[in-house]
Design a protein around this motif. Structure first.
Motif, mmCIF file in Angstrom:
data_model
loop_
_atom_site.group_PDB
_atom_site.id
_atom_site.type_symbol
_atom_site.label_atom_id
_atom_site.label_comp_id
_atom_site.label_asym_id
_atom_site.label_seq_id
_atom_site.Cartn_x
_atom_site.Cartn_y
_atom_site.Cartn_z
ATOM 1 N N TRP A 165 0.851 -1.193 0.000
ATOM 2 C CA TRP A 165 0.000 0.000 0.000
ATOM 3 C C TRP A 165 0.884 1.238 0.000
ATOM 4 N N GLY A 166 0.492 2.207 -0.838
ATOM 5 C CA GLY A 166 1.251 3.452 -0.979
ATOM 6 C C GLY A 166 2.116 3.481 -2.218
ATOM 7 N N THR A 167 2.385 2.331 -2.810
ATOM 8 C CA THR A 167 3.257 2.296 -3.991
ATOM 9 C C THR A 167 2.604 2.955 -5.197
ATOM 10 N N GLN A 168 1.254 2.992 -5.218
ATOM 11 C CA GLN A 168 0.552 3.611 -6.338
ATOM 12 C C GLN A 168 0.811 5.107 -6.415
ATOM 13 N N ARG A 169 1.198 5.717 -5.311
ATOM 14 C CA ARG A 169 1.427 7.158 -5.292
ATOM 15 C C ARG A 169 2.689 7.531 -6.073
ATOM 16 N N MET A 170 3.594 6.579 -6.249
ATOM 17 C CA MET A 170 4.848 6.854 -6.939
ATOM 18 C C MET A 170 4.708 6.750 -8.456
ATOM 19 N N TRP A 171 4.065 5.650 -8.901
ATOM 20 C CA TRP A 171 3.955 5.455 -10.350
ATOM 21 C C TRP A 171 2.942 4.363 -10.619
ATOM 22 N N THR A 172 1.835 4.744 -11.233
ATOM 23 C CA THR A 172 0.811 3.765 -11.554
ATOM 24 C C THR A 172 0.153 4.127 -12.872
#
Length: 242
Positions: free
Chosen positions: A150-157
């Protein structure tokens, strides 16, 4: 055979994460087997998920060989790196070759990483799981290791610009206990059980997450059921079909 590429890539990633000010909350790494094969199963919400889920095995001094789409291996930069790190290319029109490759690796004691949703979830909720991961683990005779990010989508998705500068995003990761098939359990039943466990881990990661939106316009990375403006699962499914 010595690992000449993977450790330096990990070192580079750690330096970059420190420069970005990322804050990690990783729980459950004690569940990673210290030896022997295992199939790491993770949710998929961003393009860098393979890096973050791969971090979970480092305390056990292990490495993950990820199954990734074949086009990544054709890229002039990522291709040589992926091959040198012994990741496994998946040609979706001819998947049995990748399956056999992964099966051999599991039986030889490797940890193989898969994203059973197959594609990034644009709703940031858990999609249905393909049964291939369960079949692979059952045939290889290895446990499944559930992981939630969770939270990885904020970097690059998918559908959003990259945020790779010094952003200080929190990243929360949870690893569950190893899972093995029950006696006479079918792949479909095991798949449903693993998905349920990943869902539980994901909810735990979301509850523990310390990040907050930076204003009303920054709610895109939150699922609709958590008050965000991400597509609903139904809307995301329609976007995938398009």
């Amino acid at each position: 055979m010595a690992e000449l590429v993977y450790p330096p890539v990990i070192g580079f990633a750690r330096v970059m994460f420190k420069a970005q000010g990322l804050r990690f909350d990783i729980g459950g790494t004690e569940h990673v087997p210290r030896e022997g094969g295992a199939l790491l199963v993770s949710n998929h919400i961003g393009y860098l998920d393979f890096i973050f889920s791969g971090m979970t095995v480092l305390p056990a001094k292990r490495l993950v060989r990820f199954m990734a789409k074949e086009s990544v291996f054709r890229h002039k930069v990522s291709g040589p790196l992926m091959r040198a790190m012994k990741h496994i290319p998946v040609d979706r029109s001819e998947g049995m070759h990748a399956y056999a490759h992964a099966l051999t690796a599991l039986r030889s004691g490797e940890i193989i990483g898969v994203f059973p949703e197959a594609t990034i979830s644009q709703s940031f909720t858990l999609k249905s799981f393909k049964s291939g991961a369960a079949r692979l683990a059952m045939e290889a005779g290895v446990p499944l290791l559930p992981v939630a990010l969770w939270g990885t989508q904020r970097m690059w998705t998918k559908g959003h610009p990259r945020q790779l500068g010094r952003n200080r995003f929190p990243i929360t990761i949870r690893v569950g206990e190893q899972m093995t098939p029950d006696e006479n359990e079918k792949p479909g039943a095991l798949t449903r059980r693993v998905r349920l466990r990943v869902q539980e881990l994901l909810e735990d990661a979301q509850r523990a997450y310390t990040g907050r939106p930076n204003g009303p316009e920054d709610r895109w990375w939150l699922p609709a059921h958590l008050g965000g403006t991400a597509p609903t699962p139904e809307q995301a499914a329609a976007m995938d079909r398009e």
